[in-house]
Design an enzyme around this catalytic site. Structure first.
Site, short mmCIF file in Angstrom:
data_model
loop_
_atom_site.label_atom_id
_atom_site.label_comp_id
_atom_site.label_asym_id
_atom_site.label_seq_id
_atom_site.Cartn_x
_atom_site.Cartn_y
_atom_site.Cartn_z
N SER A 57 49.97 18.45 -4.88
CA SER A 57 48.99 17.35 -4.97
C SER A 57 49.63 15.99 -5.22
CB SER A 57 47.97 17.64 -6.07
OG SER A 57 48.56 17.56 -7.35
N LYS A 94 48.55 13.56 -12.38
CA LYS A 94 47.90 12.70 -11.38
C LYS A 94 48.32 11.25 -11.63
CE LYS A 94 45.37 16.20 -9.87
NZ LYS A 94 45.63 16.83 -8.55
#
Length: 238
Positions: A77, A122
Site C-alpha cells: 500500500s 500511511k
C-alpha cells in the site's frame, strides 16, 4: 594547667586521625560497592558475558519501547517508496513534547477501532481543520483549496484517487492515504464508518524516518515539498 592539658588530650583522642578516616570510608563499604557486580556475575551462568548481554538487551528494550522501533512493511500500500518486507525505523519521540504530525509525514499508527486490530503505515494528507477534496479538474487532490502534486511519491500509473470525497478533518484527527492508491485501504474507504475514516492523533505510534533493511534499499523518508505550499486550515477553499 593540668585541667587544660587533660581537656586537650581528651579532645585529641575523640577525633580519629587522617589515616583512620581514610580506612573507615574506603574500607569495607567501598569494597562492598565494587564487589556487587562480582557477586552478580558469580550467580549467572556465563559470568560477565551474560551480565553484559542482559544489560545490552535491557537497554535495547527500553529504546524499543520509548524511543525508536523497527516496523516491517506488510503490504504494497505504500509502494513505490516502501516495498513489502522493508523494515523502517519509527521515531516514537517525533510527536512528543508538543509536536504533531504534519501533512506529508509517513506515520505508523494503531488502527484498532478505525482500520482494524493491527498497526498500519500511511501518509498524512490532512490534519485537524483541513478541507480535503478529490479531485480538481486535473485529477489532483486539493487541501485547503491548493492542489497537491503527488507525482514524486505516488505509485506510477495510479490516479490520486478513484473515489471522490469532500471532507473537513476534525480537530486532533488525521486523513491518511497510502501512496499506492489502487492497492491501499485507507481513509477513503471508511468515510461512512464511525469516525469517518479519520484516525486520532493519539493513535499514532511514531513517524517513519528511514528504510533500514534491506541494505540495498536504505532510504531516508523526507517530507515531500508539495505539502509545504498548502495553506493553513481556514484559508480559501476554492
Amino acid at each position: 594547667m593540668d585541667t587544660e592539658a587533660q581537656h586537650t588530650e581528651r579532645d585529641r583522642s575523640s577525633r580519629p586521625s587522617g589515616s583512620e578516616e581514610t580506612s573507615d570510608t574506603g574500607g569495607p563499604e567501598g569494597r562492598s560497592r565494587f564487589a556487587l557486580p562480582g557477586r552478580i556475575t558469580s550467580w549467572l551462568p556465563g559470568g560477565r558475558f551474560t551480565l553484559t548481554l542482559l544489560v545490552c538487551l535491557s537497554f535495547l528494550l527500553l529504546v524499543n519501547m520509548f524511543v525508536a522501533q523497527p516496523f516491517q512493511i506488510p503490504s504494497g500500500s505504500m509502494e513505490r517508496g516502501l516495498r513489502i518486507g522493508d523494515r523502517v525505523l519509527v521515531n516514537k519521540l517525533a510527536y512528543r513534547f508538543g509536536a504533531e504530525p504534519q501533512r506529508g509525514d509517513v506515520v505508523v499508527f494503531d488502527g484498532s477501532g478505525y482500520f482494524g486490530d493491527a498497526d498500519y503505515i500511511k501518509r498524512v494528507v490532512g490534519v485537524g481543520g483541513d478541507h480535503v477534496v478529490c479531485c480538481d479538474r486535473k485529477g489532483r487532490i486539493e487541501v485547503n483549496g491548493r492542489p497537491v502534486d503527488e507525482s514524486a511519491f505516488l505509485y506510477p500509473g495510479d490516479r490520486p484517487s478513484t473515489v471522490s470525497f469532500d471532507v473537513v478533518v476534525p480537530a486532533d484527527r488525521l486523513f491518511l492515504l497510502g501512496d499506492h492508491r489502487s492497492a491501499s485501504s485507507d481513509s477513503r474507504d471508511r468515510l461512512g464508518s464511525p469516525g469517518g475514516g479519520m484516525v486520532p492523533v493519539t493513535a499514532v505510534i511514531g513517524r517513519a524516518e528511514s528504510v533500514v533493511w534491506p541494505v540495498g534499499h536504505l532510504t531516508r523518508l523526507e517530507r515531500p515539498g508539495a505539502y509545504a505550499r498548502v495553506p493553513a486550515s481556514g484559508g480559501a477553499h476554492g
